[in-house]
Structure formats: structure tokens, C-alpha cells
Scaffold this active site. Structure first.
Site, PDB file in Angstrom:
ATOM      1  CB  SER A 140      -4.539  30.886 -29.103  1.00 18.61           C
ATOM      2  OG  SER A 140      -3.199  31.112 -28.740  1.00 18.61           O
ATOM      3  CE1 TYR A 171      -3.335  25.511 -28.703  1.00 24.98           C
ATOM      4  CE2 TYR A 171      -2.144  27.520 -29.251  1.00 24.98           C
ATOM      5  CZ  TYR A 171      -3.074  26.846 -28.465  1.00 24.98           C
ATOM      6  OH  TYR A 171      -3.728  27.508 -27.458  1.00 24.98           O
TER       7      TYR A 171
HETATM    8  P1  NAP Z   1      -6.384  22.887 -19.968  1.00 25.64           P
HETATM    9  O1  NAP Z   1      -5.989  23.320 -18.616  1.00 25.64           O
HETATM   10  O2  NAP Z   1      -5.640  21.729 -20.566  1.00 25.64           O
HETATM   11  O3  NAP Z   1      -7.960  22.615 -20.052  1.00 25.64           O
HETATM   12  C1  NAP Z   1      -8.512  22.140 -21.255  1.00 25.64           C
HETATM   13  C2  NAP Z   1      -9.527  21.083 -20.943  1.00 25.64           C
HETATM   14  O4  NAP Z   1     -10.098  20.620 -22.196  1.00 25.64           O
HETATM   15  C3  NAP Z   1      -8.903  19.843 -20.281  1.00 25.64           C
HETATM   16  O5  NAP Z   1      -9.652  19.451 -19.158  1.00 25.64           O
HETATM   17  C4  NAP Z   1      -8.971  18.818 -21.388  1.00 25.64           C
HETATM   18  O6  NAP Z   1      -9.045  17.482 -20.940  1.00 25.64           O
HETATM   19  C5  NAP Z   1     -10.238  19.215 -22.119  1.00 25.64           C
HETATM   20  N1  NAP Z   1     -10.310  18.562 -23.421  1.00 25.64           N
HETATM   21  C6  NAP Z   1      -9.295  18.277 -24.264  1.00 25.64           C
HETATM   22  N2  NAP Z   1      -9.737  17.617 -25.338  1.00 25.64           N
HETATM   23  C7  NAP Z   1     -11.072  17.473 -25.179  1.00 25.64           C
HETATM   24  C8  NAP Z   1     -12.087  16.859 -25.954  1.00 25.64           C
HETATM   25  N3  NAP Z   1     -11.809  16.226 -27.115  1.00 25.64           N
HETATM   26  N4  NAP Z   1     -13.363  16.893 -25.510  1.00 25.64           N
HETATM   27  C9  NAP Z   1     -13.663  17.503 -24.329  1.00 25.64           C
HETATM   28  N5  NAP Z   1     -12.735  18.088 -23.541  1.00 25.64           N
HETATM   29  C10 NAP Z   1     -11.442  18.078 -23.965  1.00 25.64           C
HETATM   30  O7  NAP Z   1      -6.203  24.105 -20.992  1.00 25.64           O
HETATM   31  P2  NAP Z   1      -6.405  25.690 -20.832  1.00 25.64           P
HETATM   32  O8  NAP Z   1      -5.077  26.292 -20.787  1.00 25.64           O
HETATM   33  O9  NAP Z   1      -7.436  26.001 -19.833  1.00 25.64           O
HETATM   34  O10 NAP Z   1      -6.957  25.979 -22.312  1.00 25.64           O
HETATM   35  C11 NAP Z   1      -8.324  26.138 -22.623  1.00 25.64           C
HETATM   36  C12 NAP Z   1      -8.397  26.705 -24.033  1.00 25.64           C
HETATM   37  O11 NAP Z   1      -7.663  27.941 -24.065  1.00 25.64           O
HETATM   38  C13 NAP Z   1      -7.763  25.819 -25.100  1.00 25.64           C
HETATM   39  O12 NAP Z   1      -8.525  25.874 -26.281  1.00 25.64           O
HETATM   40  C14 NAP Z   1      -6.401  26.453 -25.325  1.00 25.64           C
HETATM   41  O13 NAP Z   1      -5.895  26.196 -26.605  1.00 25.64           O
HETATM   42  C15 NAP Z   1      -6.743  27.912 -25.129  1.00 25.64           C
HETATM   43  N6  NAP Z   1      -5.610  28.770 -24.800  1.00 25.64           N
HETATM   44  C16 NAP Z   1      -4.883  28.557 -23.669  1.00 25.64           C
HETATM   45  C17 NAP Z   1      -3.805  29.399 -23.397  1.00 25.64           C
HETATM   46  C18 NAP Z   1      -2.962  29.247 -22.152  1.00 25.64           C
HETATM   47  O14 NAP Z   1      -1.925  29.913 -22.050  1.00 25.64           O
HETATM   48  N7  NAP Z   1      -3.333  28.427 -21.202  1.00 25.64           N
HETATM   49  C19 NAP Z   1      -3.461  30.419 -24.294  1.00 25.64           C
HETATM   50  C20 NAP Z   1      -4.238  30.604 -25.438  1.00 25.64           C
HETATM   51  C21 NAP Z   1      -5.323  29.754 -25.681  1.00 25.64           C
HETATM   52  P3  NAP Z   1      -7.697  16.561 -21.066  1.00 25.64           P
HETATM   53  O15 NAP Z   1      -6.763  17.080 -20.024  1.00 25.64           O
HETATM   54  O16 NAP Z   1      -8.195  15.172 -20.839  1.00 25.64           O
HETATM   55  O17 NAP Z   1      -7.134  16.770 -22.454  1.00 25.64           O
END
Ligand code: NAP
Length: 257
Positions: A148, A161
Site C-alpha cells: 500500500s 496497517y
Molecule cells: P476488500 O474489498 O476488503 O477485499 C479484501 C478481501 O480479502 C475480502 O473479501 C476479505 O474477506 C478477504 N480476506 C480478509 N482476510 C482474509 C483471510 N484471512 N483469508 C482470506 N481472505 C481474507 O479490500 P480491497 O480494498 O480490495 O483490498 C485488497 C488489498 O489491497 C488489501 O491487502 C488492502 O490492504 C490493499 N489496499 C487497498 C487499498 C484501497 O484503497 N482499497 C489501498 C491500498 C492497499 P472479509 O471481507 O471476510 O474480510
């Protein structure tokens, strides 16, 4: 599944995506399939089955595996199952993550700190460990870990985080160096503020957060999951053959503002 008129970027490869039920992971699973890969979608959420089903309906090959990336037996079975099903593992996107608890460091609960590190850092470590073993045996493979912008700079109130995402970069660079002669490349993608359920939930938690986040992005708009997916699939493709140990910001110059 193939985009008409040209071979896919990852044609014939086998790809694994964690956190593939929604957000960035779902967009990556879809793009892997559109670019010719057979896809293993992993998530805690059963909605991952819908992503796999959508890919199959469009003519691709995909399976959903429910697994928790913090549990080593489940990760080991996930990777072994991908190989059993499709014969090999070429690409992996270790992307599952959570925002975790928000508080100043002195007010953080131990459980919140541990849980965020468990999912975001230990989860990536476990996936890397088992993916590397398979890819080293093959003599080829490409892995992308999701860090991130918070892997490079501080965000007040988000110490667990930030610590986890800084840690992902350390893991990525070390694994890349250790594998410089094995044929396996390891890189990190660093998304900015991307319009996903995770970000929406964070914005809904505190009033004013959405305005603050939008104001922090130089372009004034949130990124899309599809824009991050483009970077991930390219890093996993043979076109990125000399790219390893890299930290690729996909944030519209936010961190450098
Ligand atoms: P998201 O919409 O919450 O999708 C993440 C998915 O990971 C969810 O379906 C979640 O399920 C699943 N997950 C969580 N814990 C898990 C586990 N222990 N085992 C297997 N699956 C698990 O998030 P996103 O925004 O797409 O983010 C994806 C990645 O990008 C993350 O690593 C996040 O930190 C990173 N990121 C996101 C942003 C942003 O602005 N969106 C920015 C920088 C980095 P649950 O809902 O059940 O937890």
C-alpha cells in the site's frame, strides 16, 4: 477466456488470487482470466464462488477455494489444490488484507495489532512460502504481494496497517533477492485510495473521512480496482521478465505529492 485479436498476457498460465471475492482481488481474478489464465480464487467470503462462476460463464476456467490465509494448513492445501487441479502454479497475487483497528499507538489493543499483522503480513508470508516451493521446483513463476502507499509513509491512526504494509515490502524484497537465480520473480504493488468495499467501509466509519481521502489524491478521484489489476497482471506476465523486488505504486502520484 481471451480478448479477441491478440494472445492473452498470461495465456495458458495458472494464477492464484487471495482476497479474490471482492475489491482489488476480484478485478485481478477477472483480468487474469480475460488474459488467458486458469484462475484459483481464494477468499474467506463465499462470494468468491460467484467470481469463479462468472469467469466460467464467460468461457474461462476458474475454481473457488475458501481458505484463511492466516492458517498454514489451509494455505498449504490451497496451493497444493491449485497444482493438483491445474498441474502447476505460474502466478500468484497475495492480496487478502484488512484495515484493522484505528487508534493512536498508545491506545491500540494488542488483539487489533496482532490481527492486522496476522492477516496482512503473516498471511503474505505463508502464501509466499508455499507458492515459492512449487515455483522453485518448476524453475519459473511470478508473485505479486499487495502492500500500500501506507507501506512507504505513515498514516496517523493506522499503525498496525502501516507496520504490516511496510513489512510486506521487506518480505517482497528479501524473497526477490533469494530467488534471483531460481526463475521466480517477486514484486509488490502499492495501491493508493481505491474504490473498494474496504475503502467504503473505512469511509463510512468516520464522518469526513471520504472528503479527507479524496482531498489527499492529487487527481481528486479514487482509483478503480481494474487499474490496480492491470499492474498486477503485467507484473505476473513474461513481459515483466526483468522486474523483481520492485515496489510499484499505483496511486496517481499520491505518495509523492
Ligand atoms: P476488500 O474489498 O476488503 O477485499 C479484501 C478481501 O480479502 C475480502 O473479501 C476479505 O474477506 C478477504 N480476506 C480478509 N482476510 C482474509 C483471510 N484471512 N483469508 C482470506 N481472505 C481474507 O479490500 P480491497 O480494498 O480490495 O483490498 C485488497 C488489498 O489491497 C488489501 O491487502 C488492502 O490492504 C490493499 N489496499 C487497498 C487499498 C484501497 O484503497 N482499497 C489501498 C491500498 C492497499 P472479509 O471481507 O471476510 O474480510
Amino acid at each position: 477466456m481471451r480478448t479477441a485479436g491478440r494472445p492473452g498476457l498470461v495465456e495458458g498460465k495458472v494464477a492464484l488470487v487471495t482476497g479474490g471475492a471482492r475489491g482489488i482481488g476480484r478485478a485481478v481474478a477477472r483480468l487474469f482470466a480475460a488474459e488467458g489464465a486458469r484462475v484459483v480464487v481464494c477468499d474467506l467470503l463465499e462470494e468468491g464462488e460467484q467470481v469463479a462462476e462468472e469467469i466460467r460463464r464467460a468461457g474461462g476456467e476458474a475454481v473457488f477455494v475458501r481458505a484463511d490465509v492466516t492458517r498454514e494448513p489451509e494455505v498449504e492445501a490451497l496451493v497444493a489444490g491449485a497444482v493438483e487441479r491445474f498441474g502447476r502454479l505460474d502466478c500468484a497475487h497475495n492480496n487478502a488484507g484488512i484495515t484493522g483497528g484505528m487508534a493512536a499507538v498508545q491506545d491500540l489493543a494488542l488483539h487489533d495489532f496482532e490481527q492486522t499483522l496476522r492477516v496482512n503480513l503473516l498471511g503474505v508470508f505463508l502464501c509466499l512460502k508455499h507458492e515459492l516451493r512449487v515455483m522453485q521446483r518448476q524453475g519459473a513463476g511470478a508473485i505479486v504481494n499487495t502492500s500500500s502507499g501506507s507501506g512507504l509513509i505513515a498514516t496517523p491512526g493506522l499503525a498496525p496497517y502501516c507496520a504490516s504494509k511496510h513489512g510486506v515490502l521487506g518480505l517482497t524484497k528479501t524473497a526477490a533477492l533469494e530467488n534471483a537465480r531460481t526463475g521466480v520473480r517477486v514484486n509488490a504493488v502499492l495501491p493508493g485510495s481505491i474504490d473498494t468495499p474496504m475503502l467504503r467501509e473505512a469511509m463510512d466509519r468516520s464522518p469526513g473521512m471520504e472528503k479527507m481521502i479524496r482531498a489527499s489524491v492529487p487527481s481528486g478521484r479514487l482509483g478503480t480496482p481494474e487499474e490496480v489489476a492491470e499492474a498486477v497482471v503485467w507484473l505476473c506476465s513474461d513481459r515483466a521478465s526483468l522486474v523483481s523486488g520492485a515496489s510499484l505504486l499505483v496511486d496517481g502520484a499520491t505518495v509523492n505529492r
